[in-house]
Structure formats: structure tokens, C-alpha cells
Write a protein that holds these residues in place. Structure first.
Motif, short mmCIF file in Angstrom:
data_model
loop_
_atom_site.label_atom_id
_atom_site.label_comp_id
_atom_site.label_asym_id
_atom_site.label_seq_id
_atom_site.Cartn_x
_atom_site.Cartn_y
_atom_site.Cartn_z
N GLY A 171 0.80 -1.21 0.00
CA GLY A 171 0.00 0.00 0.00
C GLY A 171 0.84 1.26 0.00
O GLY A 171 0.54 2.23 -0.71
N ALA A 172 1.91 1.26 0.78
CA ALA A 172 2.76 2.45 0.88
C ALA A 172 3.46 2.75 -0.44
O ALA A 172 3.59 3.91 -0.84
N ARG A 173 3.91 1.72 -1.13
CA ARG A 173 4.62 1.94 -2.40
C ARG A 173 3.67 2.48 -3.47
O ARG A 173 4.05 3.35 -4.26
N ILE A 174 2.45 1.98 -3.48
CA ILE A 174 1.47 2.51 -4.44
C ILE A 174 1.11 3.94 -4.08
O ILE A 174 1.08 4.83 -4.94
N ALA A 175 0.84 4.19 -2.80
CA ALA A 175 0.45 5.53 -2.37
C ALA A 175 1.54 6.55 -2.67
O ALA A 175 1.27 7.71 -3.01
N ALA A 176 2.80 6.13 -2.56
CA ALA A 176 3.92 7.06 -2.79
C ALA A 176 4.26 7.23 -4.26
O ALA A 176 5.14 8.02 -4.61
N GLY A 177 3.58 6.49 -5.14
CA GLY A 177 3.85 6.62 -6.56
C GLY A 177 5.05 5.81 -7.03
O GLY A 177 5.51 5.98 -8.16
N GLN A 178 5.55 4.90 -6.20
CA GLN A 178 6.71 4.09 -6.59
C GLN A 178 6.31 2.98 -7.56
O GLN A 178 7.10 2.58 -8.41
N VAL A 179 5.11 2.44 -7.39
CA VAL A 179 4.57 1.43 -8.29
C VAL A 179 3.09 1.72 -8.48
O VAL A 179 2.47 2.43 -7.67
N LEU A 214 -4.69 -10.39 -3.06
CA LEU A 214 -5.41 -9.19 -3.47
C LEU A 214 -4.62 -8.49 -4.57
O LEU A 214 -3.38 -8.45 -4.53
N VAL A 215 -5.33 -7.91 -5.52
CA VAL A 215 -4.70 -7.00 -6.48
C VAL A 215 -4.97 -5.59 -5.98
O VAL A 215 -6.12 -5.18 -5.82
N LEU A 216 -3.89 -4.87 -5.67
CA LEU A 216 -3.98 -3.49 -5.23
C LEU A 216 -3.49 -2.59 -6.36
O LEU A 216 -2.48 -2.89 -7.00
N GLU A 217 -4.17 -1.49 -6.54
CA GLU A 217 -3.78 -0.56 -7.60
C GLU A 217 -3.98 0.88 -7.13
O GLU A 217 -4.81 1.16 -6.25
N ALA A 218 -3.23 1.79 -7.74
CA ALA A 218 -3.54 3.21 -7.56
C ALA A 218 -4.91 3.45 -8.17
O ALA A 218 -5.25 2.89 -9.22
#
Length: 381
Positions: free
Chosen positions: A183-191, A243-247
Motif C-alpha cells: 500500500g505504501a509503495r502505491i500511495a507514494a507513486g513508486q509502483v 489481493l490486487v492493489l492498484e492506484a
């Protein structure tokens, strides 16, 4: 730059409750006694996984044969999640999809173990004998640090998920941190997107022995997690959750309908003492920003002391909320506990059965976590 919203677009679940989201929501709503097997490993009961048609997600028999059961469960659930997210046939997106897995050690070769122990009895130099046998008799894949990575490797091979991968080991807290990092990497725009989850095979004599030696198992048969008397303990369950998590904008751009929003994942590792779990949950609850959840999915183990503390604390933190113990639905799945809780919470809000869901994961020895799941329509909140 403001953090991006993280949404859930695909879920894959397998356990004793069945296969898929609908089977688990139905079992959760029914609240019936879960399926157990109290005979195969007596006196310790387990929650055996429901029969699966593996060909549906692992089409090659050769792939199925080279995996241990916990890997097959994880690969199968990962395939269900990719299907649900509409990514199964999209090779380009799967090539960019990152993978985070929470898993423990792999399964042992009982025959090799038996031969080593038998020979050790008559060895002239037991130390030298043991070193030689451990170096020569065990397969390279049984080196502990590689075992959990095999699940990620097999998901990449079978499903073509070839973005960067990482694996977390460390009992229940590994599942919490897998979700937290994703979650943190997606939220930060890293992935932009991550496939995250865990799997566990409870139907193994070696893990039952290990946990019994620690005094953590409950027996002789099932009892509800929050009503286990005496020393309490957990009943292990076989299962997997991905789970598939996405921005949010990534999901919107490809036309995917988000199921829920992963609003927060808070983790802790307290020095366990009376009252420490209650204090940790209180702090994590605040850190996760939980307001007035109408449902709680608890990963409580059933172990005495910490389970009572959690129950008492939840009664204060979420008065009036329906508290459901994962152990009463799937059995205790260790590393997969937090992903299971997050997936069920996402399914509840997607169905409109809850507005705000809290998920807890208090490890049987260490590690605490609290997650907040909201409906996807609140992604801009």
C-alpha cells in the motif's frame, strides 16, 4: 505530492470455507461451525482446505507436481485474484505487476529427516555426521531462506507476473507488513499495482509438532476463538488469500471497477506483557484513522491472554460492531491471516454489507497490526 488512493480490484480466496469470495461471504454470514478434521492429526484438529480443481488455475500437471501444497494453494488463489481483477489475459500489465508474498518455511522431507535421525543414533561423531548429512541429504530448495521465495517464483512462472517481487517471513506480522509495504509503495507513486497475499498449509505433521512444542495449539476439537477455555490456542487452517492493489487512477484508466479502498495499514511489535496487546491495538487503531467501524474482522489466535485482551479492547474501540474471528471461518493461517482479513473486509464493503471495516492481526508470539478498509466510493476522502 499527496499520497495516492490505493484500491482493491481483485480477490482470490481458498480455505476450508470453499473457493472464492461468494463462498467465504456466505460462510461468514451463516456463522456455522467451520469444517474441521479432528482425526488425521489427532489429537490436533485442523481446518482442511476445500477440494480444488487445480487445473483451473495451474493448467500444467508438471507445474502442479513440482509444487508443495502451500505453493499450489497460493498460486491458485493468486490466479483467482488476477481473474477477478481482469488481468489474467493481459500479459503486458502482468509484466509490470509487482508481487509481495507473505509465507513461512516450506515443507520438510520426512524421509530424509528420518534417515538422518536414525543414523545419528549410532554415529561415532554425531556432530560431524549431522553436518555432513545436512549438507548432502537436503535438496537445495530446502535452504530456509529460499523456501518462501518459491511461492513468488511459481506465481511468476504460472501466471506471468514478472514485476519485481519480495517475500516476507515472520508469522502473522509478515502478512501485515506485506500489505503495508504494498500500500505504501502505491500511495507514494513508486509502483502502480501489486499482487499481494499469502498461503499456508496446515495439514503437516511438522508444523503441528512445532506449535505444540510451544504450547500454542488448541485441542481436541473446534471451539469458537473467543470462547476457548484454559490455555486456549489456535487450530491451524489451510488456505490462501491474494489481493490486487492498484492506484485509484491506474484502475480507472484501464476501466477496472474497484471493490474497496485500503485506507491504512498500521503495524507494531511490542514486548509482550500483560496489557501490551491492548495498548498496542489502541495506538494502532488511532494510527489507522478508524472512526466508527460497523464490522471487525479479527485475526485473533485464540491463545489465552492476548485473545482476551483483544476482545476487551475491541468492545471499547468498536462498540456495536459485528466482530468476526477469522479462526472461526478459515482456521488460523499464520502468514496469510492479514491478507485474508483484508480480502474479506474488501468483499464486505464491495457488497454493501459494511461501511468501514477494521481488521486486526495479533500474532501468537509477537507482532500486531490493524487495517482500515473503506468502500471504493470514498477513495477521494
Amino acid at each position: 505530492m499527496s499520497p495516492r488512493d490505493v484500491v482493491v480490484t481483485g480477490l482470490g480466496l481458498v480455505s476450508c470455507a470453499g473457493e472464492g469470495v461468494a463462498a467465504h461471504l456466505a460462510a461468514l454470514a451463516a456463522g456455522a461451525r467451520p469444517r474441521t478434521d479432528a482425526e488425521s492429526f489427532a489429537p490436533w484438529p485442523v481446518h482442511p482446505v476445500a477440494p480444488l480443481a487445480l487445473d483451473g488455475q495451474i493448467p500444467k500437471k508438471a507445474d502442479q507436481r513440482q509444487m508443495e501444497p502451500w505453493q499450489r494453494l497460493g498460486v491458485y488463489a493468486a490466479g483467482l485474484a488476477l481473474d477477478a481483477a481482469g488481468l489474467k489475459g493481459d500479459a503486458a500489465r502482468k509484466g509490470a505487476l509487482h508481487l509481495i508474498v507473505a509465507a513461512g518455511g516450506g515443507e520438510r522431507d520426512y524421509a530424509a529427516d528420518g534417515q538422518i535421525l536414525t543414523g545419528l543414533r549410532d554415529a561415532a561423531d554425531p556432530g560431524a555426521y549431522l553436518n555432513e548429512r545436512l549438507q548432502n541429504d537436503l535438496r537445495p530448495t530446502l535452504f530456509l531462506a529460499q523456501l518462501s521465495n518459491l511461492l513468488a517464483g511459481n506465481i511468476a512462472i504460472v501466471h506471468g507476473v514478472t514485476g519485481a517481487s519480495r517475500t516476507f517471513m515472520g508469522e502473522e506480522s509478515s502478512g501485515v507488513d506485506a500489505l503495508r509495504i504494498a500500500g505504501a509503495r502505491i500511495a507514494a507513486g513508486q509502483v502502480d499495482s501489486v499482487l499481494v497475499g499469502g498461503s499456508y498449509n496446515a495439514e503437516r505433521a511438522d508444523v503441528l509438532l512445532v506449535h505444540e512444542m510451544g504450547g500454542y495449539l488448541y485441542r481436541p476439537d473446534y471451539a469458537p476463538v473467543f470462547r476457548r477455555e484454559g490455555r486456549g490456542g489456535f487450530i491451524l487452517g489451510s488456505g490462501a488469500a491474494f489481493l490486487v492493489l492498484e492506484a485509484a487512477e491506474t484502475a480507472a484508466a484501464r476501466g477496472a471497477a474497484p471493490l474497496a479502498r485500503l485506507a491504512a495499514v498500521a503495524s507494531d511489535r511490542t514486548r509482550r506483557a500483560p496489557g501490551s496487546v491492548a495498548a498496542s491495538l489502541t495506538a494502532l487503531w488511532r494510527e489507522a484513522g478508524l472512526e466508527a467501524p460497523d464490522a471487525v474482522i479479527s485475526g485473533a489466535t485464540g491463545c489465552a491472554g492476548i485473545t482476551r485482551e483483544e476482545a476487551e479492547r475491541l468492545a471499547d474501540l468498536a462498540p456495536g460492531a459485528r466482530v468476526s474471528a477469522l479462526g472461526d471461518l478459515t482456521g488460523h493461517t499464520l502468514e496469510a491471516t492479514a491478507p485474508f482479513g483484508a480480502a474479506l473486509a474488501a468483499a464486505l464493503v464491495a457488497r454493501g454489507a459494511a461501511r468501514e471495516v477494521a481488521v486486526t492481526a495479533v500474532g501468537h508470539r509477537r507482532g500486531e497490526g490493524v487495517l482500515r478498509i473503506l468502500p471504493a466510493r470514498e477513495a477521494g476522502r
